[in-house]
Design an enzyme around this catalytic site. Structure first.
Site, PDB file in Angstrom:
ATOM      1  N   ARG A  36      -1.784   4.857  14.123  1.00 51.37           N
ATOM      2  CA  ARG A  36      -2.662   4.971  12.963  1.00 51.37           C
ATOM      3  C   ARG A  36      -3.663   6.120  13.130  1.00 51.37           C
ATOM      4  NH1 ARG A  36      -1.980   0.172  10.013  1.00 51.37           N
ATOM      5  NH2 ARG A  36      -3.508  -0.032   8.346  1.00 51.37           N
ATOM      6  N   ARG A  58      -4.402  -9.813  -0.940  1.00 49.63           N
ATOM      7  CA  ARG A  58      -4.664 -10.089   0.466  1.00 49.63           C
ATOM      8  C   ARG A  58      -6.175 -10.085   0.694  1.00 49.63           C
ATOM      9  NH1 ARG A  58      -1.476  -6.013   4.233  1.00 49.63           N
ATOM     10  NH2 ARG A  58      -3.545  -5.183   4.671  1.00 49.63           N
ATOM     11  N   ARG A  97      -1.735  -7.568  -4.822  1.00 47.20           N
ATOM     12  CA  ARG A  97      -1.256  -8.307  -3.650  1.00 47.20           C
ATOM     13  C   ARG A  97      -2.140  -9.500  -3.312  1.00 47.20           C
ATOM     14  NH1 ARG A  97       0.110  -4.043   1.141  1.00 47.20           N
ATOM     15  NH2 ARG A  97      -2.142  -4.046   1.317  1.00 47.20           N
ATOM     16  N   ARG A 122     -10.041   1.795   2.882  1.00 44.76           N
ATOM     17  CA  ARG A 122      -8.792   1.916   3.649  1.00 44.76           C
ATOM     18  C   ARG A 122      -8.067   3.207   3.314  1.00 44.76           C
ATOM     19  NH1 ARG A 122      -6.321  -3.344   2.013  1.00 44.76           N
ATOM     20  NH2 ARG A 122      -4.424  -2.666   3.038  1.00 44.76           N
ATOM     21  N   LYS A 145       5.326  -0.014   3.148  1.00 41.55           N
ATOM     22  CA  LYS A 145       5.866   0.106   4.513  1.00 41.55           C
ATOM     23  C   LYS A 145       6.395  -1.233   5.010  1.00 41.55           C
ATOM     24  CE  LYS A 145       2.037   1.549   6.486  1.00 41.55           C
ATOM     25  NZ  LYS A 145       1.090   1.646   5.358  1.00 41.55           N
TER      26      LYS A 145
HETATM   27  P1  AMP Z   1      -1.939  -3.116   7.669  1.00 43.47           P
HETATM   28  O1  AMP Z   1      -1.333  -4.457   7.425  1.00 43.47           O
HETATM   29  O2  AMP Z   1      -1.064  -2.213   8.492  1.00 43.47           O
HETATM   30  O3  AMP Z   1      -2.414  -2.470   6.393  1.00 43.47           O
HETATM   31  O4  AMP Z   1      -3.238  -3.370   8.564  1.00 43.47           O
HETATM   32  C1  AMP Z   1      -4.309  -4.169   8.100  1.00 43.47           C
HETATM   33  C2  AMP Z   1      -5.561  -3.858   8.921  1.00 43.47           C
HETATM   34  O5  AMP Z   1      -5.322  -4.148  10.314  1.00 43.47           O
HETATM   35  C3  AMP Z   1      -5.993  -2.409   8.895  1.00 43.47           C
HETATM   36  O6  AMP Z   1      -6.806  -2.113   7.772  1.00 43.47           O
HETATM   37  C4  AMP Z   1      -6.766  -2.293  10.203  1.00 43.47           C
HETATM   38  O7  AMP Z   1      -8.035  -2.910  10.097  1.00 43.47           O
HETATM   39  C5  AMP Z   1      -5.945  -3.166  11.135  1.00 43.47           C
HETATM   40  N1  AMP Z   1      -4.876  -2.402  11.833  1.00 43.47           N
HETATM   41  C6  AMP Z   1      -3.524  -2.533  11.679  1.00 43.47           C
HETATM   42  N2  AMP Z   1      -2.861  -1.691  12.485  1.00 43.47           N
HETATM   43  C7  AMP Z   1      -3.806  -1.003  13.163  1.00 43.47           C
HETATM   44  C8  AMP Z   1      -3.763   0.027  14.153  1.00 43.47           C
HETATM   45  N3  AMP Z   1      -2.596   0.537  14.595  1.00 43.47           N
HETATM   46  N4  AMP Z   1      -4.942   0.499  14.634  1.00 43.47           N
HETATM   47  C9  AMP Z   1      -6.110   0.007  14.207  1.00 43.47           C
HETATM   48  N5  AMP Z   1      -6.231  -0.944  13.275  1.00 43.47           N
HETATM   49  C10 AMP Z   1      -5.095  -1.458  12.752  1.00 43.47           C
END
Ligand code: AMP
Length: 193
Positions: free
Chosen positions: A89, A130, A128, A141, A14
């Site tokens: 989310r 991270r 990755r 996740r 994404k």
């Molecule tokens: P991402 O980079 O989108 O995979 O997000 C990394 C982490 O940030 C996720 O595993 C959540 O812990 C947190 N996170 C990101 N976006 C959201 C959201 N919209 N709502 C809640 N937690 C989020």
């Protein structure tokens, strides 16, 4: 005007695709994950509250995210559109976004669902490196995605906004597949010329 939501499991690409389209269409790429990671790095209050959830692969509580999105979508650079990556989310966040968009007289054109098989997702995330890409956290996740985020696919199917794209192909092919759903200024001008 380009207003898009990127859905799809963690590791589906994404962020990469949203970045590419954001550059092409000249609209901001708004990634809640990036915003939260920057807050953790800067050790802000938000970062301190979010860090534990993120490193466990859990969603951070909605109250940390909703105001942040409201403020971000009121900034000047969103006048030509936006690409949302990682938000909404869960169903509550999607309902909040619907209400917010109605309030500010905006609509989301398309919700892109990037589809990638689980095995490929795990392989991609492990490579990755991270902080939250450790195997147990990755599994959590994915589980959180299935339970809380996947129901949004039906929700946006119901509203007629969902477009699914095969994310399990070369990056450039995915970008090309996405372009057919994205009517941005750059493309529109290109067609006219
Ligand atoms: P991402 O980079 O989108 O995979 O997000 C990394 C982490 O940030 C996720 O595993 C959540 O812990 C947190 N996170 C990101 N976006 C959201 C959201 N919209 N709502 C809640 N937690 C989020």
């Amino acid at each position: 005007m380009t207003r898009l939501i990127f859905l799809g499991p963690p590791g589906a690409g994404k962020g990469t695709q949203a970045k590419a389209l954001s550059g092409m269409c000249n609209v901001p790429h708004i990634s809640t994950g990036d915003i939260l990671r920057a807050a953790v790095k800067a050790e802000t209050e938000l970062g301190q509250k979010a860090e534990g959830y993120m490193s466990a692969g859990e969603l951070v509580p909605d109250d940390l995210i909703l105001d942040l999105i409201r403020e971000r979508l009121s900034e000047n650079d969103t006048a030509t559109g936006w690409l949302l990556d990682g938000f909404p989310r869960n169903v509550e966040q999607a309902e909040f976004l619907n209400k917010l968009l109605a309030e500010i007289n905006q609509t989301c054109d398309v919700v892109i669902n990037l589809e990638v098989p689980d095995d490929e997702l795990v392989t991609r995330m492990l490579s990755r490196g991270r902080a939250d890409d450790k195997e147990a956290v990755i599994r959590n996740r994915l589980e959180v995605y299935r339970e809380q985020t996947e129901p949004l696919i039906d929700l946006y199917k119901g509203s007629g906004q969902l477009r699914s794209v095969d994310g399990n192909q070369e990056m450039q092919r995915v970008t090309e597949a996405l372009q057919q759903f994205v009517q941005c200024e750059v493309n529109a001008k290109g067609v006219e010329a």
